[in-house]
Motif scaffolding. Structure first.
Motif, PDB file in Angstrom:
ATOM      1  N   LYS A 129      -6.433  -0.958  -6.637  1.00  0.00           N
ATOM      2  CA  LYS A 129      -7.865  -1.266  -6.625  1.00  0.00           C
ATOM      3  C   LYS A 129      -8.687  -0.098  -6.079  1.00  0.00           C
ATOM      4  CE  LYS A 129      -6.828  -6.107  -5.494  1.00  0.00           C
ATOM      5  NZ  LYS A 129      -6.967  -7.156  -4.445  1.00  0.00           N
ATOM      6  N   ARG A 130      -8.133   0.577  -5.064  1.00  0.00           N
ATOM      7  CA  ARG A 130      -8.940   1.581  -4.374  1.00  0.00           C
ATOM      8  C   ARG A 130      -8.052   2.728  -3.895  1.00  0.00           C
ATOM      9  NH1 ARG A 130     -12.063  -1.378  -0.147  1.00  0.00           N
ATOM     10  NH2 ARG A 130     -13.180  -2.098  -1.991  1.00  0.00           N
ATOM     11  N   VAL A 168       0.839  -1.191   0.000  1.00  0.00           N
ATOM     12  CA  VAL A 168       0.000   0.000   0.000  1.00  0.00           C
ATOM     13  C   VAL A 168       0.876   1.244   0.000  1.00  0.00           C
ATOM     14  CG1 VAL A 168      -1.806  -1.221   1.264  1.00  0.00           C
ATOM     15  CG2 VAL A 168      -0.189   0.203   2.524  1.00  0.00           C
ATOM     16  N   MET A 220     -10.104  -0.021   3.445  1.00  0.00           N
ATOM     17  CA  MET A 220      -9.261  -0.809   2.549  1.00  0.00           C
ATOM     18  C   MET A 220      -9.698  -2.270   2.527  1.00  0.00           C
ATOM     19  SD  MET A 220      -5.131  -1.507   2.774  1.00  0.00           S
ATOM     20  CE  MET A 220      -5.255  -2.078   4.468  1.00  0.00           C
ATOM     21  N   SER A 265      -1.569  -2.003  -4.194  1.00  0.00           N
ATOM     22  CA  SER A 265      -2.969  -2.394  -4.373  1.00  0.00           C
ATOM     23  C   SER A 265      -3.929  -1.330  -3.860  1.00  0.00           C
ATOM     24  CB  SER A 265      -3.242  -3.712  -3.643  1.00  0.00           C
ATOM     25  OG  SER A 265      -2.436  -4.752  -4.150  1.00  0.00           O
ATOM     26  N   PHE A 266      -3.472  -0.547  -2.863  1.00  0.00           N
ATOM     27  CA  PHE A 266      -4.298   0.500  -2.273  1.00  0.00           C
ATOM     28  C   PHE A 266      -3.444   1.744  -2.056  1.00  0.00           C
ATOM     29  CE2 PHE A 266      -6.074  -3.559  -0.972  1.00  0.00           C
ATOM     30  CZ  PHE A 266      -7.429  -3.407  -1.281  1.00  0.00           C
TER      31      PHE A 266
END
Length: 331
Positions: A121-122, A7, A249, A78-79
């Motif tokens: 992803k986010r 992250v 998350m 990923s985040f």
């Protein structure tokens, strides 16, 4: 999940960001953290001194005024938690004329970097409750309830924090535009945060929250400005704020805007709590003014998804005073 997830946290040495990084590392995540300057030894040492930093923390230099700097830190993650924001305008900038332009410009480029990465992803944006005022656009009063539908009117003038209010409101609206455009976006509009800190000084948020106990007229003016903007004062413990970020998350079904606060009090009620919990502190009468406002807190979106606050108003105020005493701000 944590063992295989990387992250990114922007503004890594900030009050919330440093606590978030500490918690993420403790839970097994690998963290890319950005700092405005890797030459700032105090901030670098703060993060490198965290448990598991040697093996799972990588620092990157990135400046909001040069937001393309964040691309390298975002790659492979990923985040992304975006907490960095300009508090003061860098007057030598030829790209932006004020902090609002800088904040919005950074949000755009960071969101687009997330999309280009093909791994993110986010994007989780740390917003401010100052962007969620229940003030009516004609300044005739307040809506009856504060919730996620409230947006601070930018057509009105504000006694204090006007640049901050404008920057956070415009930036939050901008980041929301990217939801569903290759990434998911969660916006967490946090109230005044207190409780504890990893820094060697009291954060601006906590100082305003306990202004009456600190016997500081300027800070109290800030507290009253928050109260006048929001009708009352939304507050949260840093432990809950960090848990809300991690919840945003790890929950697969979350997106959109959420208000983060576990109490909604008048400043006069905060004074009562301070004196109840810390009877050694005397608050001057000039710092206790009851507005008589009865606006209600209407946000339950996070709780409806299963999030639970741990710290009530007593815990928030008690811990904030203890922290300020430890740091020498209250004797």
């Amino acid at each position: 999940m944590a063992k295989s997830v990387k992250v990114c946290v922007t503004g890594g040495a900030g009050y919330l960001a440093s606590f978030l990084i500490k918690t993420l590392l403790e839970r097994g995540y690998t963290v890319h953290a950005t700092l405005k300057s890797l030459g700032d030894a105090t901030k670098v040492e703060l993060l490198k001194g965290l448990a598991h930093a040697e093996t799972r923390l990588k620092l990157f230099e990135a400046d909001i005024y040069n937001p393309t700097d964040f691309e390298d830190a975002i790659q492979g993650c990923s985040f992304v938690f975006h907490l960095a924001m300009p508090m003061l305008h860098y007057s030598h900038s030829s790209k932006y004329k004020n902090t609002s332009e800088a904040g919005v410009g950074a949000v755009k480029i960071i969101a687009e970097s997330c999309i280009r990465s093909n791994t993110v992803k986010r994007l989780i944006y740390t917003a401010s409750i100052m962007a969620a005022s229940p003030l009516k656009v004609d300044a005739s009063g307040y809506e009856d309830v504060v919730d996620e539908t409230c947006w601070t009117p930018l057509n009105l003038s504000y006694q204090m924090y006007s640049d901050y209010i404008s920057s956070k409101t415009q930036s939050e609206k901008e980041v929301a535009r990217y939801n569903g455009r290759g990434i998911e976006v969660v916006s967490l509009a946090c109230g005044l945060v207190g409780g504890e800190t990893l820094q060697c000084f009291t954060s601006a948020s906590m100082a305003v929250l306990i202004a009456q106990a600190m016997d500081d007229g300027t800070l109290y003016k800030g507290l009253r400005c928050v109260e006048d903007l929001l009708s009352k004062v939304p507050i949260a413990h840093i432990v809950d704020v960090i848990e809300a970020h991690i919840f945003a998350m790890e929950n697969p079904d979350i997106n959109g805007r959420f208000l983060v606060a576990n109490a909604f009090l008048k400043s006069a009620e905060i004074a009562v709590l301070i004196q109840k919990l810390h009877p050694d502190i005397t608050i001057p009468p000039k710092f206790v003014e009851d507005t008589k406002r009865e606006t209600k807190w209407g946000s339950r979106k996070l709780q409806d998804l299963g999030f639970q606050y741990i710290c009530d108003a007593d815990k928030i105020i008690y811990d904030s005073i203890v922290c300020a005493k430890r740091l020498g701000n209250i004797v």
